[in-house]
Structure formats: C-alpha cells, structure tokens
Design a protein around this motif. Structure first.
Motif, PDB file in Angstrom:
ATOM      1  N   LYS A   4       0.825  -1.204   0.000  1.00 30.86           N
ATOM      2  CA  LYS A   4       0.000   0.000   0.000  1.00 30.86           C
ATOM      3  C   LYS A   4       0.860   1.255   0.000  1.00 30.86           C
ATOM      4  N   MET A   8       0.917   4.154  -2.844  1.00 30.18           N
ATOM      5  CA  MET A   8       0.707   5.555  -2.487  1.00 30.18           C
ATOM      6  C   MET A   8       1.871   6.413  -2.992  1.00 30.18           C
ATOM      7  N   ALA A  11       1.613   6.823  -6.757  1.00 27.74           N
ATOM      8  CA  ALA A  11       0.535   7.756  -7.100  1.00 27.74           C
ATOM      9  C   ALA A  11       0.977   9.191  -6.863  1.00 27.74           C
ATOM     10  N   PHE A  12       1.626   9.434  -5.731  1.00 28.65           N
ATOM     11  CA  PHE A  12       2.116  10.775  -5.446  1.00 28.65           C
ATOM     12  C   PHE A  12       3.117  11.230  -6.500  1.00 28.65           C
ATOM     13  N   ALA A 224      -5.200  16.108  -3.977  1.00 23.50           N
ATOM     14  CA  ALA A 224      -5.040  14.659  -3.794  1.00 23.50           C
ATOM     15  C   ALA A 224      -3.599  14.279  -3.473  1.00 23.50           C
ATOM     16  N   ILE A 228      -2.277  12.484  -0.090  1.00 27.39           N
ATOM     17  CA  ILE A 228      -1.551  11.210  -0.149  1.00 27.39           C
ATOM     18  C   ILE A 228      -0.176  11.344   0.487  1.00 27.39           C
ATOM     19  N   TRP A 229       0.474  12.478   0.240  1.00 28.89           N
ATOM     20  CA  TRP A 229       1.825  12.679   0.783  1.00 28.89           C
ATOM     21  C   TRP A 229       1.819  12.597   2.302  1.00 28.89           C
ATOM     22  N   GLN A 231      -0.415  11.262   4.252  1.00 26.71           N
ATOM     23  CA  GLN A 231      -0.763   9.903   4.666  1.00 26.71           C
ATOM     24  C   GLN A 231       0.448   8.978   4.546  1.00 26.71           C
ATOM     25  N   LEU A 232       1.219   9.161   3.494  1.00 25.52           N
ATOM     26  CA  LEU A 232       2.421   8.344   3.285  1.00 25.52           C
ATOM     27  C   LEU A 232       3.469   8.625   4.351  1.00 25.52           C
TER      28      LEU A 232
END
Length: 295
Positions: A4, A8, A11-12, A224, A228-229, A231-232
């Motif tokens: 995951k 992520m 995607a970032f 977004a 995501i950043w 969260q990562l």
C-alpha cells in the motif's frame, strides 16, 4: 515498506510530476499568475471544506501559523509563482528536471549551512544529480532552452529548499489538511497584487484542454497528492516517503513527451536516470542502519 505504501508513493510521484505538463498547458493559454491565484483560491476553499469535514480546526498554534505562512509565501507564491511564469518559455520536462533537484539541494544546503554530516552515498548522489542536470540542460540549451526561464525555475527551487530546511521537523499536526488549505489561501493573497499589476487585461484562450488541465491541477497535484503525501509520511516516515522523489525526473520527462510531444532524446533518458539514482542515494543515506533493513 508494504504494498500500500509503494502504491501511495507511486501515485504521489505521478501526480507531482504530471503537474508540470498541465501547468505548461495552462500558461500558454492564460496569464500564469492570474491562473495561479484562481487555482489557489479554489483549492483553499475546497481544502478548508475537506478539513472541516475531517473534523479539523483553524484554531492553530503559533508554530503552525508560522509554518503555513512561511510555506504559503515560499512554496506557493515564490516557488510555484516563478515556475508558472518561467513555463511560458520553458518546456515541462526541463522545469520538472530542475524542480527534482530539491532533495539534492536540501542535503547540500543542510551540509553547507547547518553543518549536517553527509555520508559517502549522499556525496556520490549529489555528484550524480548535478551531473545528470548538467547533461540534460546542456543539450537542451543547444536546442533553444530559455536561459531566463531556466534561471527562474532554479530560483524557485532554491526558495522551496530554504523553506523546507526552516520548517523541517515541524509536521505531525492534527490539522494538517487545514494548514495545507490555508497555505494556498496565503499564496492567493500574496500573488493577487502582482497578478493584477502585471497581467491586467491579458486575454485567456479558453478551450476544453485548458479547463481540463486547470481542474486536474487543482484536484490531483493540488489536493489529492498533498493528502496522499501526508498519509504516506504518517505511514512510513518522512525520509522513506521522500525516496519516491527519485521517480519525479523520469515521470516528468516521460509525461511531457507523451502528452505534449516534447523532445525526448537520449540525453533526457540518461540524465533523468542519473538524477533519479542520485536522489535515491541521497535519501537512502539518511536512513538509520537499524531501520533501513527492518522491512
């Protein structure tokens, strides 16, 4: 690092790198600062609404206000403002390559100003990063790269580097999305007067491509990717998360070639790979030995 986290990070990296291509689409059709003010204003409103829906508050500490004002000025107004102006003349691939130097500059200025120790892999990575940038930019200058535009991009990434060093280690707020949204509001306020003075009356060449590029820039790289950043970072830590920056030069050049038809020569491929390896060496050199092999 689990699957995951890897997804992520990918995607970032894709969204961050694609922003240069969509920015190029925008600035050839609209005044850059005016478009950026509109982007920041919309992003700030959407971000505040999202933060409130997440239960976050705008009652921030003095330190949080300091961080968001500094980053709103340095990252949004200076870094993005100068980049958007420069990309009227600089291709998206070249701008993404210069911007990808940020992790390298953070390591270099940390050593130069703060006396931080650089391990040998980081030194090698810095040398490789510089070599890759020189290779790409040297060839592109021979093919008509705007020196003035490239200089603006360089000043922009230095501004972001300084801001990163000043506020480093100040993350972890429970109101992070609210801070991000308010940073964008600061950027809109700071750039509003320059946009009015420099671009008043300049026409906008409206098209479906411009609208799609503008909406994508607001929603994907703007909101977004930021979400995501963070969260990562919470999932794997800032240093491990930052290793995904090594993909930025590769994705940036490839996306610009794919969507804009920009030149994609051997020097771009080789240089981007050299820079990517350099960034990866610099970032992995920061990992403590105990955690570097724990997963």
């Amino acid at each position: 690092m689990d699957v995951k986290a890897i997804l992520m990070g990918l995607a970032f990296a894709v969204m961050w790198a694609s922003a240069f291509t969509t920015t190029r689409m925008i600035v050839v059709a609209a005044p850059p600062l005016t478009a950026l003010v509109i982007r920041f204003a919309i992003s700030a409103v959407l971000g505040i609404m999202l933060a409130r829906a997440m239960g976050q508050s705008w009652r921030l500490s003095r330190a949080e206000w300091r961080v968001l004002i500094l980053f709103g000025i340095m990252q949004n107004a200076l870094y993005l403002g100068l980049n958007w102006i420069a990309m009227q003349w600089v291709e998206a691939a070249a701008a993404s390559i210069i911007a990808s130097m940020m992790p390298l500059l953070v390591a270099f200025f940390g050593w130069l100003w703060l006396g931080e120790r650089l391990r040998m892999p980081a030194v090698i990575g810095l040398a490789m990063g510089v070599a890759g940038v020189v290779l790409i930019m040297g060839v592109r200058l021979q093919h008509g790269l705007s020196l003035f535009g490239a200089l603006l991009c360089l000043i922009a990434v230095v501004a972001l580097t300084v801001a990163t060093l000043v506020v480093r280690g100040s993350g972890g707020s429970r109101n992070m999305m609210m801070i991000v949204a308010l940073q964008m509001a600061v950027g809109a306020v700071v750039l509003a007067l320059p946009a009015a003075l420099l671009e008043w009356g300049r026409p906008i060449d409206w098209s479906c491509q411009l609208i799609v590029a503008f909406l994508y820039t607001i929603l994907a790289p703007g909101l977004a990717a930021t979400f995501i950043w963070f969260q990562l970072v919470n999932r794997i830590g800032a240093v491990r998360a930052a290793t995904f920056h090594f993909l930025s030069p590769i994705f940036g050049v490839a996306i610009a070639a794919l969507l804009l038809g920009e030149r994609f020569g051997a020097s771009d491929v080789i240089g981007a790979i050299i820079i990517a390896v350099g960034i990866l060496l610099v970032q992995t050199a920061k990992l403590p030995p105990a955690t570097a092999t724990s997963r």
